[in-house]
Design an enzyme around this catalytic site. Sequence first.
Site, PDB file in Angstrom:
ATOM      1  N   GLY A  28       0.815  -1.160  -0.227  1.00 48.28           N
ATOM      2  CA  GLY A  28       0.012  -0.129   0.090  1.00 48.28           C
ATOM      3  C   GLY A  28       1.196   1.231  -0.344  1.00 48.28           C
ATOM      4  O   GLY A  28       1.848   1.442   0.390  1.00 48.28           O
ATOM      5  N   ASP A  29       0.269   2.074  -0.968  1.00 49.55           N
ATOM      6  CA  ASP A  29       1.524   3.314  -0.993  1.00 49.55           C
ATOM      7  C   ASP A  29       1.792   4.042   0.508  1.00 49.55           C
ATOM      8  O   ASP A  29       3.245   3.957   0.699  1.00 49.55           O
ATOM      9  CB  ASP A  29       0.989   4.353  -1.879  1.00 49.55           C
ATOM     10  CG  ASP A  29      -0.851   4.580  -1.735  1.00 49.55           C
ATOM     11  OD1 ASP A  29      -1.081   4.416  -0.544  1.00 49.55           O
ATOM     12  OD2 ASP A  29      -1.195   5.977  -2.108  1.00 49.55           O
ATOM     13  N   ARG A 166      -4.995   7.792  -9.020  1.00 48.53           N
ATOM     14  CA  ARG A 166      -5.503   6.202  -9.890  1.00 48.53           C
ATOM     15  C   ARG A 166      -7.055   5.999 -10.511  1.00 48.53           C
ATOM     16  O   ARG A 166      -7.674   5.692  -9.442  1.00 48.53           O
ATOM     17  CB  ARG A 166      -5.983   5.144  -8.272  1.00 48.53           C
ATOM     18  CG  ARG A 166      -5.001   4.326  -7.423  1.00 48.53           C
ATOM     19  CD  ARG A 166      -3.358   3.575  -8.636  1.00 48.53           C
ATOM     20  NE  ARG A 166      -2.337   3.761  -8.443  1.00 48.53           N
ATOM     21  CZ  ARG A 166      -1.270   4.344  -8.203  1.00 48.53           C
ATOM     22  NH1 ARG A 166      -0.947   5.475  -8.497  1.00 48.53           N
ATOM     23  NH2 ARG A 166      -0.111   3.953  -7.393  1.00 48.53           N
ATOM     24  N   GLY A 257       7.661   6.591  -6.439  1.00 44.24           N
ATOM     25  CA  GLY A 257       7.429   7.782  -5.725  1.00 44.24           C
ATOM     26  C   GLY A 257       7.033   7.858  -4.005  1.00 44.24           C
ATOM     27  O   GLY A 257       7.177   8.398  -3.474  1.00 44.24           O
ATOM     28  N   ASP A 258       6.869   6.530  -3.528  1.00 45.60           N
ATOM     29  CA  ASP A 258       6.531   6.168  -1.999  1.00 45.60           C
ATOM     30  C   ASP A 258       7.435   6.513  -0.948  1.00 45.60           C
ATOM     31  O   ASP A 258       7.620   7.424  -0.267  1.00 45.60           O
ATOM     32  CB  ASP A 258       5.974   4.985  -1.534  1.00 45.60           C
ATOM     33  CG  ASP A 258       4.560   5.040  -2.786  1.00 45.60           C
ATOM     34  OD1 ASP A 258       4.161   5.603  -3.250  1.00 45.60           O
ATOM     35  OD2 ASP A 258       4.130   3.076  -3.115  1.00 45.60           O
TER      36      ASP A 258
HETATM   37  P1  ADP Z   1       5.335   8.248  -8.637  1.00 44.63           P
HETATM   38  O1  ADP Z   1       6.217   7.165  -8.662  1.00 44.63           O
HETATM   39  O2  ADP Z   1       5.013   9.818  -7.980  1.00 44.63           O
HETATM   40  O3  ADP Z   1       4.878   8.357 -10.218  1.00 44.63           O
HETATM   41  P2  ADP Z   1       8.739   9.268 -10.061  1.00 44.63           P
HETATM   42  O4  ADP Z   1       8.232   8.034 -11.529  1.00 44.63           O
HETATM   43  O5  ADP Z   1       8.868  10.767 -10.470  1.00 44.63           O
HETATM   44  O6  ADP Z   1       7.153   9.016  -9.328  1.00 44.63           O
HETATM   45  O7  ADP Z   1       9.651   8.610  -8.694  1.00 44.63           O
HETATM   46  C1  ADP Z   1       9.780   9.761  -8.435  1.00 44.63           C
HETATM   47  C2  ADP Z   1      11.027   9.493  -8.197  1.00 44.63           C
HETATM   48  O8  ADP Z   1      12.081   8.160  -8.218  1.00 44.63           O
HETATM   49  C3  ADP Z   1      12.170  10.086  -9.015  1.00 44.63           C
HETATM   50  O9  ADP Z   1      12.280  11.630  -8.642  1.00 44.63           O
HETATM   51  C4  ADP Z   1      13.076   9.660  -8.680  1.00 44.63           C
HETATM   52  O10 ADP Z   1      14.214  10.571  -7.478  1.00 44.63           O
HETATM   53  C5  ADP Z   1      13.799   8.442  -8.479  1.00 44.63           C
HETATM   54  N1  ADP Z   1      13.426   7.412  -8.948  1.00 44.63           N
HETATM   55  C6  ADP Z   1      12.165   7.348 -10.360  1.00 44.63           C
HETATM   56  N2  ADP Z   1      12.573   6.636 -11.461  1.00 44.63           N
HETATM   57  C7  ADP Z   1      14.612   6.538 -11.659  1.00 44.63           C
HETATM   58  C8  ADP Z   1      15.022   6.339 -12.935  1.00 44.63           C
HETATM   59  N3  ADP Z   1      14.712   5.857 -14.193  1.00 44.63           N
HETATM   60  N4  ADP Z   1      16.706   7.085 -12.466  1.00 44.63           N
HETATM   61  C9  ADP Z   1      16.990   7.661 -11.091  1.00 44.63           C
HETATM   62  N5  ADP Z   1      15.711   8.071 -10.210  1.00 44.63           N
HETATM   63  C10 ADP Z   1      14.554   7.908 -10.400  1.00 44.63           C
END
Ligand code: ADP
Length: 308
Positions: A28-29, A166, A257-258
Site C-alpha cells: 500500500g502506498d 488511480r 514515489g512512495d
Molecule cells: P511516481 O512513482 O510517484 O510517479 P516517479 O516515477 O516520478 O514517481 O519517481 C519518483 C522519484 O524516484 C523520482 O523523482 C526519482 O528521484 C526516482 N526515480 C524514479 N525513476 C528513476 C530512474 N529511472 N532513475 C533515477 N531515479 C528515478
Amino acid sequence: MKRFLTLGECMVELAPAGDQLYHQGFAGDTFNTAYYARRLLPQDWTVGYCSAVGQDAVSDDMLDLMRGHGIDISGVRKVADRTLGLYMIQLINGERSFSYWRRQSAAKLLADDPDWLETQLDGASMAQFSGITLAILSPEGRNTLCAALARARANGTHVAFDTNLRPRLWEDEDTMRAGLRMGAEVSDTVLPSFDEEEGLFGDATPADTIARYRDCGASTIAVKDGAGTLTIWDKTEGTQEFQPVKIDSVIDTTAAGDSFGAGFLAGLAMERGIAASAHLAMAVAAQVVQARGALVDLDMTDIEGTQA
Ligand code: ADP
C-alpha cells in the site's frame, strides 16, 4: 516523542511465483511511505500507520508485519464483518496485469468515525495521506478526513499529500480533479508526478503543476518526473531543480514515489531544508528502483553518504 503518521489502505498482494503459484504479501502506498520513514527518522520519532482492518487472521498477519518493521499500529481500527482489500498481479505476455477485490475493504471506513480520526491525528508532527486514501472513501468520508487534517494542520501538524492518481478508484475524472484539489487545500506539502498531472490537467510544464497547488495553499510542492528533472517550489526558497541519481539499470519502479515521499518528508521533519531533503529523497528512491519489490532493505551508509 515526535510522531510521523501516514493514513491510508494496505492490501493483500498476490504476486506470481510460477506455475499457478502466487506469493502472498502486503502492499500500500501510504504503508510503503511509513516503512521508509521508519528507516530514515531517528528513534526519538514514532512512525505510525492509521487505517482500518478486519478482525481476522489475514488482518492480524498484516499488523504483525507492520509491527515487525517498527511501525506503531495503535492507530489501526479493527472493524467487524470486513477484511483487507486484495489484489492479484498476473503476467500476461510479460506485462503485469492487476485485478482488485477491494469494495468490501475495511480501510474504506477509515473516516467513518470523526472523533477517532481526530484522536489519531492529535499531536502528530507530520501526517501524510495520498490520492488513493481519498479515492477509496465515500464523498462524506473524504470531507471528514480533509476536515480532520485541516484541524490538525491548524494545530501545528505538517500535512503532506502524495497525489498518486488511480483513475479506476475514482467515480470519474471531474471527481478525481476535485479530490486532488481538496487534498492539496488541507496540505502544507504536495508531491505530484508530472506525467500524471500532464495527463489529467493538461499541464505543459512543472510550473503549471506548481501554480495549481500553490493556489490551493500549499507551501512546498515537489514535482517528480521519474529519471527527469525534479522541480521543487517552496514559499520561502522559490523554485529549484534537481537531477535524480543516474541509474544504468532500473529493476522495478514499484514504490519509487512512495519512498521518495518518505525521504523528502523525513528530511523536512529533521529540518534539513529543501535541497538536502530532495537529495535524501532521490537517494532513497534510487535504491528502491534498483531492487525488486516495494519494501527494499536500504543501504543506510550509502544514504548517509549522500547527506554529507
Ligand atoms: P511516481 O512513482 O510517484 O510517479 P516517479 O516515477 O516520478 O514517481 O519517481 C519518483 C522519484 O524516484 C523520482 O523523482 C526519482 O528521484 C526516482 N526515480 C524514479 N525513476 C528513476 C530512474 N529511472 N532513475 C533515477 N531515479 C528515478
